[in-house]
Scaffold this active site. Structure first.
Site, PDB file in Angstrom:
ATOM      1  N   LYS A 187       0.821  -1.214   0.000  1.00  0.00           N
ATOM      2  CA  LYS A 187       0.000   0.000   0.000  1.00  0.00           C
ATOM      3  C   LYS A 187       0.858   1.268   0.000  1.00  0.00           C
ATOM      4  CE  LYS A 187      -4.255  -2.012   1.676  1.00  0.00           C
ATOM      5  NZ  LYS A 187      -3.794  -3.428   1.673  1.00  0.00           N
TER       6      LYS A 187
HETATM    7  C1  LIG Z   1      -4.373  -4.530   0.966  1.00  0.00           C
HETATM    8  C2  LIG Z   1      -3.589  -5.787   0.861  1.00  0.00           C
HETATM    9  C3  LIG Z   1      -3.904  -6.811  -0.073  1.00  0.00           C
HETATM   10  C4  LIG Z   1      -5.112  -6.725  -0.970  1.00  0.00           C
HETATM   11  O1  LIG Z   1      -4.976  -5.778  -1.996  1.00  0.00           O
HETATM   12  P1  LIG Z   1      -6.242  -5.260  -2.818  1.00  0.00           P
HETATM   13  O2  LIG Z   1      -5.764  -4.142  -3.636  1.00  0.00           O
HETATM   14  O3  LIG Z   1      -7.240  -4.834  -1.766  1.00  0.00           O
HETATM   15  O4  LIG Z   1      -6.742  -6.407  -3.616  1.00  0.00           O
HETATM   16  C5  LIG Z   1      -3.081  -7.909  -0.137  1.00  0.00           C
HETATM   17  N1  LIG Z   1      -2.018  -8.066   0.671  1.00  0.00           N
HETATM   18  C6  LIG Z   1      -1.687  -7.112   1.577  1.00  0.00           C
HETATM   19  C7  LIG Z   1      -0.513  -7.338   2.450  1.00  0.00           C
HETATM   20  C8  LIG Z   1      -2.440  -5.943   1.701  1.00  0.00           C
HETATM   21  O5  LIG Z   1      -2.093  -5.005   2.607  1.00  0.00           O
END
Ligand SMILES: *Cc1c(COP(=O)(O)O)cnc(C)c1O
Length: 468
Positions: free
Chosen positions: A112
């Site tokens: 993120k």
């Molecule tokens: C947010 C997140 C995901 C999922 O990603 P999306 O974009 O919501 O599909 C997967 N793995 C981790 C570690 C995350 O923080």
């Protein structure tokens, strides 16, 4: 570049307006009116560029003239400068044709950061030029809060307040929010659950006088700029593995569908991508969709990959819009049907179309731990539970042995030390930049689950001094 809503009823906006708006006024999600195209020569010309240079090339057409090129290059360079690996998103080879793309070298050790680091700086730039400020308010069950806080710390035009359930996030996650020393950052432990936190945030947004007075804003995962920043690493990986002269596939651990949708966008822009393998834990609404053509709601089961414990994938609406031929009226109807009935079927033709590029794969926690243990035993490489799902999905569902598959590693194993230790016998250590996290002083407010108290706290601590 102009942006349209997936529900067809909101005003068409430019990039800076979409950035600040987040959700469209008709409840839809914004998308570019057309996908910028990169032909084979332009993709070839990306070879050898640094991550930041490549990012600036990919992002520039989406931003248009709303941020000038030099400012954009500076924002991008700053966003990725402090990542813990010089390659920003390095590839590690695991099998003959399987790579892991490490997306966890950002300040909070999860993918993120790629979107948030850009979003915070882009917000600050656009607001600064307009002479405006915002107050970002959000709720977190653990992952989004640290990434948003880290991205907004010390930004001049932003105050940020994040609510988390007191005593119910992991120590690393809590400390990532409470040890940030910036005056514009406010971590608030709410005496309640994550749902209570979310309800408080919703209630603040629904209190119109309060929302206007404090100029509330969100940094949630439906913001177009977050998806956009994630498109970059699909190009980066594919070009490293021979694009445009060789196709690549991606395996993506998926929750809200934001990450894999960014890959879909890269493909729409001309990048030759063969297959998207959508990995999930037992909360498998998406694999069930790709298996059946029907989206059906089910309850959420807690797992060791909590960032994917999701019932309704908010970004899936962007994909539905494409599937329905970019018809906003049909998309709006479908979303309403799904919300009211808890189920939506897209019909055989569209299902087949979705299956041309997407395949789902689900696994339970036992299998996920087995994969972590087995990969560690055979190669010494430690995967976090989310990344392990991507690796296993890639191995199970890749349909062409001649096409390289890139599995996205979305979190550092040290973010989930208990599950990783359970699975491998090894306790992963935090990278050097965070090694002293547990010694840093913490600063937080503990507040009851009470809207009036919360609003008073925000009003008292915001630096825009309440002037409307
Ligand atoms: C947010 C997140 C995901 C999922 O990603 P999306 O974009 O919501 O599909 C997967 N793995 C981790 C570690 C995350 O923080």
């Amino acid at each position: 570049m102009r942006y349209i809503s997936t529900r067809g009823q909101a005003p068409v906006l430019e990039f800076d307006e979409v950035l600040l708006a987040g959700l469209a006024r008709d409840g839809g999600l914004y998308l570019p009116e057309t996908w910028p195209q990169f032909d084979a020569a332009e993709i070839r010309a990306l070879r050898g560029l640094s991550y930041a240079e490549l990012a600036t090339r990919i992002i520039a057409p989406f931003v248009g003239d709303r941020i000038d090129e030099a400012a954009l290059a500076a924002i991008v360079a700053e966003s990725y400068r402090d990542f813990g690996h010089d390659a920003v998103a390095p590839l590690q080879q695991l099998d003959a044709n399987l790579w892991v793309m490490e997306l966890f070298h950002g300040p909070t050790l999860a993918f993120k950061d790629f979107a948030m680091q850009f979003l915070g700086r882009a917000f600050d730039h656009v607001l600064g030029r307009r002479g405006e400020r915002v107050t970002i308010v959000g709720a977190t069950s653990g992952d989004t809060g640290p990434a948003a806080i880290e991205a907004c710390r010390d930004r001049e035009a932003i105050d940020i307040f994040f609510l988390y359930p007191h005593g119910r996030v992991s120590e690393v996650q809590r400390r990532q929010m409470t040890t940030v020393e910036s005056a514009n950052v406010h971590a608030i432990a709410v005496e309640g659950t994550f749902d209570d936190c979310q309800d408080l945030v919703k209630a603040m947004f629904n209190d119109t006088p309060f929302r206007d007075e404090l100029r509330l804003s969100a940094a949630n995962s439906i913001n177009w700029a977050r998806v956009m920043a994630q498109i970059v690493y699909y190009f980066h990986a594919a070009v490293s593995l021979g694009a445009p002269d060789r196709p690549v596939s991606f395996a993506v651990p998926t929750g809200n569908f934001g990450n894999v949708y960014a890959g879909y966008a890269a493909r729409a822009m001309g990048l030759p991508i063969d297959q998207f393998i959508v990995g999930s834990n037992v909360n498998d609404i998406l694999p069930r969709f790709f298996d059946s053509g029907s989206l059906t709601m089910a309850g959420v089961t807690p797992t060791i990959s909590p960032s994917m414990d999701i019932q309704v994938s908010s970004n899936f609406e962007r994909f539905l819009f494409e599937l329905y031929g970019r018809d906003g009226a049909i998309t709006a109807q479908a979303v309403t049907e799904f919300r009211d009935a808890g189920a939506l079927s897209v019909g055989d033709n569209l299902w087949q179309k979705a299956r041309e590029t997407f395949v789902g794969h689900r696994m339970d926690d036992t299998k996920t731990k087995a994969v972590i243990g087995e990969v560690h035993a055979s190669s010494g490489y430690l995967l976090d539970p989310h990344s392990a799902i991507a690796v296993a999905a890639a191995r199970a569902k890749a349909n062409d042995a001649s096409v390289p598959v890139v599995a996205l590693a979305t979190a550092h194993p040290a973010k989930f030390p208990d599950a990783v230790h359970d699975a491998s016998g090894v306790t992963p250590s935090l990278p050097p930049a965070l090694a002293d996290l547990c010694e840093r002083p913490e600063r937080m407010a503990v507040l009851p689950n009470d809207l009036a108290r919360m609003e008073a706290y925000v009003r008292d601590h915001v630096s825009l001094s309440g002037a409307a």
